[in-house]
Design a protein around this motif. Structure first.
Motif, mmCIF file in Angstrom:
data_model
loop_
_atom_site.group_PDB
_atom_site.id
_atom_site.type_symbol
_atom_site.label_atom_id
_atom_site.label_comp_id
_atom_site.label_asym_id
_atom_site.label_seq_id
_atom_site.Cartn_x
_atom_site.Cartn_y
_atom_site.Cartn_z
ATOM 1 N N PRO A 220 0.825 -1.211 0.000
ATOM 2 C CA PRO A 220 0.000 0.000 0.000
ATOM 3 C C PRO A 220 0.859 1.260 0.000
ATOM 4 C CG PRO A 220 -0.905 -1.600 1.523
ATOM 5 C CD PRO A 220 0.412 -2.155 1.064
ATOM 6 N N GLY A 221 0.437 2.220 -0.804
ATOM 7 C CA GLY A 221 1.168 3.477 -0.897
ATOM 8 C C GLY A 221 2.224 3.521 -1.972
ATOM 9 N N THR A 222 2.351 2.435 -2.754
ATOM 10 C CA THR A 222 3.401 2.399 -3.788
ATOM 11 C C THR A 222 2.823 2.325 -5.202
ATOM 12 O OG1 THR A 222 3.625 -0.027 -3.729
ATOM 13 C CG2 THR A 222 4.965 1.250 -2.175
ATOM 14 N N ASP A 223 1.535 2.591 -5.361
ATOM 15 C CA ASP A 223 0.921 2.547 -6.693
ATOM 16 C C ASP A 223 1.581 3.517 -7.668
ATOM 17 O OD1 ASP A 223 -1.835 1.022 -5.896
ATOM 18 O OD2 ASP A 223 -1.281 2.465 -4.360
ATOM 19 N N LEU A 224 2.063 4.655 -7.147
ATOM 20 C CA LEU A 224 2.716 5.641 -8.005
ATOM 21 C C LEU A 224 3.980 5.061 -8.620
ATOM 22 C CD1 LEU A 224 3.150 8.439 -9.192
ATOM 23 C CD2 LEU A 224 3.895 9.239 -6.930
ATOM 24 N N ALA A 225 4.787 4.403 -7.805
ATOM 25 C CA ALA A 225 6.000 3.770 -8.331
ATOM 26 C C ALA A 225 5.653 2.680 -9.338
ATOM 27 C CB ALA A 225 6.827 3.180 -7.183
ATOM 28 N N LEU A 226 4.604 1.928 -9.074
ATOM 29 C CA LEU A 226 4.201 0.858 -9.988
ATOM 30 C C LEU A 226 3.840 1.412 -11.365
ATOM 31 C CD1 LEU A 226 3.472 -2.146 -10.428
ATOM 32 C CD2 LEU A 226 1.178 -1.589 -9.608
ATOM 33 N N ALA A 227 3.022 2.461 -11.392
ATOM 34 C CA ALA A 227 2.626 3.057 -12.673
ATOM 35 C C ALA A 227 3.841 3.604 -13.417
ATOM 36 C CB ALA A 227 1.600 4.162 -12.441
ATOM 37 N N LEU A 228 4.755 4.242 -12.690
ATOM 38 C CA LEU A 228 5.954 4.786 -13.325
ATOM 39 C C LEU A 228 6.864 3.675 -13.845
ATOM 40 C CD1 LEU A 228 6.585 7.668 -10.793
ATOM 41 C CD2 LEU A 228 6.143 7.956 -13.241
ATOM 42 N N GLY A 229 6.914 2.568 -13.118
ATOM 43 C CA GLY A 229 7.706 1.445 -13.587
ATOM 44 C C GLY A 229 7.160 0.863 -14.881
ATOM 45 N N LEU A 230 5.836 0.792 -14.992
ATOM 46 C CA LEU A 230 5.238 0.311 -16.235
ATOM 47 C C LEU A 230 5.519 1.270 -17.385
ATOM 48 C CD1 LEU A 230 1.799 -1.011 -14.921
ATOM 49 C CD2 LEU A 230 3.799 -2.353 -15.563
ATOM 50 N N LEU A 231 5.451 2.573 -17.122
ATOM 51 C CA LEU A 231 5.738 3.550 -18.164
ATOM 52 C C LEU A 231 7.209 3.478 -18.585
ATOM 53 C CD1 LEU A 231 4.799 5.795 -19.988
ATOM 54 C CD2 LEU A 231 5.067 7.417 -18.088
ATOM 55 N N HIS A 232 8.094 3.268 -17.618
ATOM 56 C CA HIS A 232 9.513 3.077 -17.937
ATOM 57 C C HIS A 232 9.674 1.931 -18.945
ATOM 58 C CE1 HIS A 232 13.913 2.817 -16.792
ATOM 59 N NE2 HIS A 232 13.722 1.639 -17.370
ATOM 60 N N LEU A 233 9.009 0.811 -18.690
ATOM 61 C CA LEU A 233 9.111 -0.333 -19.585
ATOM 62 C C LEU A 233 8.517 -0.033 -20.955
ATOM 63 C CD1 LEU A 233 8.223 -3.218 -17.106
ATOM 64 C CD2 LEU A 233 10.432 -2.838 -18.222
ATOM 65 N N VAL A 234 7.428 0.725 -20.995
ATOM 66 C CA VAL A 234 6.833 1.119 -22.272
ATOM 67 C C VAL A 234 7.860 1.868 -23.121
ATOM 68 C CG1 VAL A 234 5.139 2.679 -23.333
ATOM 69 C CG2 VAL A 234 4.428 1.127 -21.507
ATOM 70 N N VAL A 235 8.583 2.781 -22.476
ATOM 71 C CA VAL A 235 9.594 3.550 -23.203
ATOM 72 C C VAL A 235 10.775 2.653 -23.585
ATOM 73 C CG1 VAL A 235 11.216 5.473 -23.058
ATOM 74 C CG2 VAL A 235 8.930 5.690 -22.046
ATOM 75 N N ALA A 236 11.268 1.890 -22.610
ATOM 76 C CA ALA A 236 12.469 1.086 -22.838
ATOM 77 C C ALA A 236 12.265 0.038 -23.927
ATOM 78 C CB ALA A 236 12.885 0.417 -21.532
ATOM 79 N N GLU A 237 11.051 -0.439 -24.081
ATOM 80 C CA GLU A 237 10.798 -1.497 -25.050
ATOM 81 C C GLU A 237 10.131 -0.969 -26.319
ATOM 82 O OE1 GLU A 237 9.253 -5.099 -23.483
ATOM 83 O OE2 GLU A 237 10.509 -5.010 -21.682
ATOM 84 N N GLY A 238 10.156 0.348 -26.502
ATOM 85 C CA GLY A 238 9.701 0.928 -27.747
ATOM 86 C C GLY A 238 8.212 0.798 -28.001
ATOM 87 N N ARG A 239 7.401 0.844 -26.938
ATOM 88 C CA ARG A 239 5.963 0.666 -27.096
ATOM 89 C C ARG A 239 5.198 1.982 -27.033
ATOM 90 N NH1 ARG A 239 4.951 -4.896 -26.514
ATOM 91 N NH2 ARG A 239 3.012 -4.364 -27.601
#
Length: 693
Positions: A220-239
């Motif tokens: 709990p309280g880490t949803d912000l990091a989770l969303a940013l981590g997914l966005l990081h992967l979107v960028v890193a993998e060219g999506r």
């Protein structure tokens, strides 16, 4: 009570506003029967909806005014004339002694649009106070702020519920629809039947999470990091959808840079979600031809809730999942009229039509409808918790309608103390809630089946609740209460008791605003199964799907907002090593003031509990069903342990529907999001003890 013919109406509880029919019963009341033609729930109802008529009974509700006898300390029956005079005198006395802002008004997300509109008008014209807010601030304000910041307009869902089963992938963040909105679960079931994917983000493996293709269980309280981590992967993998970003958004460079500092291994350490699950979620979302992110109170009720929702919106924008058919970000509004309640003036910073109170043009428009000088309108006031915290100090009197903050507010023991310190408290409610029991005057008011009025559900669909039965003789509508008080305080005109007349004025007041109801009428709502705002004129069809032709910003582009993860306001430590999160159970609703009076619902959910993992239970030395004490920096609550592997070992869960020893909000942290002023209900540090230790 006299029942007439079968009446088509809507459930009094959550923001689905399920359609139902009311049929006369032999006892003079009504029975609920299915209304399969209404598109939102197609006849389905949860237990709360089916049993709603039980609260109409005179045996469980208020049937006459009460006034505090300060000699004996008790509440005693009074006439309406005595009660209204006592309220008017109490408010006037405090206003004369301490100025208009010495008087506060606190509303509710269950009030109809007509009531919310009139309450805001009453506060600003009759009382002249800026000190008005409502309990919807505790519900969806962070999502509203993020929605407005990114898209220029806030409506819970920018698309109808019927679109959800037809999208390719849904990320559901911090919502347990199976218990909070059971009839809505069918949309997720149909999604999967159609070949779509469901990702559920929740620290508990709830009944909803069990339906998912992928369950992510962050701390709990880490949803912000989770969303940013997914966005990081979107960028890193060219999506990234580069064409959409270039043509329909602004601010991507800064948002991208912020996301890139949240690399997967860091996000795993912060959230507890393994990197392979992060990659699987990103791939599932990006591989689908369309997608939605839906958030609820989990990510929103945090001291960083606006930024957390903003991070999920950034994920939608970067992948082109916004402003396109079957795609977008949406908030699952909670309270029955949580959407309409925040649109028409009972929020501290807003005027009808979702206009901003500090906007000169907005003030001029609404003042013209009200027939007053714009300069006479007060400015923005305190948000909900700030207002409650000021009681007895700066705010000496309070008129409260349709809310029970003794149970529902964070740091509830402190709020109860503040309410007790008031010079004067008046409460209008259906039942003698824990808050009403503290009042100097209690005014019994009608409820859903006894009055006509509109609500706006989570889709932005304006609906008509119809009066089906006559209320008890000693009960009046909220509009009648405000009309009577306005007259006693010198306003003979401007506060009609007929909801249709109020709605016609609301249409004029909202015209041209972000939430434009000008083209909506009772007739259209009845004939069309509701009308979606904005609807600027009678020929307009309404707007079930927003943003397809452009976003509601000056340049028509959505705005990326750069956000970074930060700690919760109160992190765990050696003294308080466990995270508490709170929520609802299927058989109770909000503070439970009404549902706790229904025998069938109490049999299903008789009281509070503490959900904890077996490993944590073993460390504390408590077995399933035994009492366990949960202690935070604000207080102590005791309830039976419910030991289950469906929750993280570092987290405990408590439902917040009950007062007394098991009151979850005794523990919660009132730390506020700086933008939305949402309290951090979902994250606070606690320790567990055996009650006898």
């Amino acid at each position: 009570m006299l029942a007439a013919a079968i009446t088509s109406t809507h459930c009094p509880y959550c923001a689905l506003q399920c359609g139902m029919n009311l049929r006369p019963s032999k006892g003079g009341g009504v029975d609920v029967v299915e209304r399969p033609d209404f598109p939102v729930n197609r006849g389905a109802l949860c237990g709360k909806g089916r049993t709603a008529p039980a609260v109409l009974s005179s045996s469980v509700r208020l049937t006459g005014p009460l006034i505090r006898n300060h000699a004996t300390g008790g509440l005693e029956p009074a006439t309406w004339e005595e009660a209204l005079r006592a309220v008017a005198d109490g408010l006037r006395r405090v206003r004369d002694a301490h100025g208009p802002d010495g008087v506060g008004v606190f509303g509710g997300g269950g009030l109809t649009n007509e009531k919310a509109y009139t309450l805001g008008k009453f506060a600003r014209l009759v009382l002249g106070t800026s000190q008005i807010d409502y309990n919807g601030r505790f519900c969806m304000s962070s999502a509203a702020a993020a929605h407005t910041r990114a898209f220029g307009l806030d409506r819970g869902l920018p698309f109808p519920l019927e679109d959800i089963p037809r999208t390719g992938c849904v990320i559901l963040v911090g919502s347990n629809l199976a218990e909070t909105m059971p009839p809505a679960l069918r949309y997720l079931t149909e999604l999967r039947e159609n070949g779509g994917k469901l990702i559920v983000v929740d620290p508990r493996r709830t009944r909803t999470a069990e339906q998912a293709d992928l369950h992510l269980a962050p701390r709990p309280g880490t949803d912000l990091a989770l969303a940013l981590g997914l966005l990081h992967l979107v960028v890193a993998e060219g999506r990234v959808d580069e064409e959409f970003v270039a043509e329909r958004t602004t601010g991507w460079a800064d948002a991208r840079a912020a996301a890139m500092s949240h690399w997967p291994t860091l996000v795993e350490r912060v959230t507890g979600v393994p990197v392979p699950q992060l990659r699987e979620a990103m791939g599932m979302f990006c591989d689908a031809p369309s997608g939605m992110v839906l958030t609820a109170r989990g990510p929103e009720q945090q001291s960083k809730g606006t930024d957390t929702v903003g991070a999920w919106i950034n994920l939608c924008l970067a992948t082109g999942r916004a402003g396109r058919p079957l795609s977008g970000y949406g908030c699952l509004t909670g309270q029955g009229n949580g959407q309409g309640g925040r649109e028409h003036g009972q929020k501290a910073d807003q005027l009808p039509g979702y206009r901003k109170l500090d906007d000169p043009e907005a003030r001029a428009h609404v003042a013209a409808v009200w027939g007053v000088d714009p300069d006479s309108l007060p400015g923005p006031g305190r948000s909900a918790y700030e207002l409650l915290d000021a009681l007895g100090r700066d705010v000496k009197a309070l008129l409260l309608m349709g809310s029970n903050p003794v149970v529902s507010a964070p740091r509830a023991a402190h709020v109860e103390e503040r309410l007790r310190s008031l010079d004067f408290l008046a409460v209008a409610d259906v039942v003698l809630s824990e808050t009403a029991a503290l009042a100097d005057v209690v005014l019994p008011v009608t409820q859903w089946a006894e009055e006509t009025g509109t609500t706006t559900n989570l889709e932005g669909r304006v609906l008509l609740r119809r009066r089906a039965i006559t209320p008890p003789a000693g009960v009046r509508t909220d509009l009648e209460v405000l009309h009577g008080l306005a007259g006693l305080l010198g306003w003979e005109k401007g506060f009609p008791t007929d909801p249709g007349e109020v709605f016609e004025e609301l249409r004029r007041a909202s015209a041209g605003g972000p939430a434009d109801y000008a083209g909506i009428s009772y007739r259209r709502v009845a004939e069309e199964d509701g009308v979606f705002w904005p609807c600027p004129d009678a020929e307009h069809p309404g707007t079930p799907r927003l943003f397809l032709d452009g976003f509601a910003t000056p340049d028509g582009r959505a705005r990326f907002v750069p956000v970074t993860h930060r700690a919760s306001a109160e992190e765990t430590d050696a003294e308080y090593p466990v995270v508490l999160t709170t929520g609802r159970v299927v058989a109770q609703y909000q503070s439970g003031a009404q549902t706790r009076r229904v025998a069938e619902l109490n049999a299903a959910a008789p009281g509070p509990f503490v959900e904890l993992h077996p490993r944590l239970a073993e460390r504390v030395g408590v077995a399933d069903g035994e009492p366990v004490a949960v202690v935070s920096r604000r207080g102590r609550a005791v309830a039976p342990a419910r030991v289950t592997t469906s929750i993280r070992p570092d987290t405990v869960f408590m439902p917040f529907h009950w007062p007394g020893e098991g009151r979850a909000n005794t523990l919660t942290n009132p730390a506020l999001d700086p933008t939305s002023k949402m309290p951090e209900f979902k994250v606070c540090a606690v320790r567990l003890e055996r009650p006898g230790d």
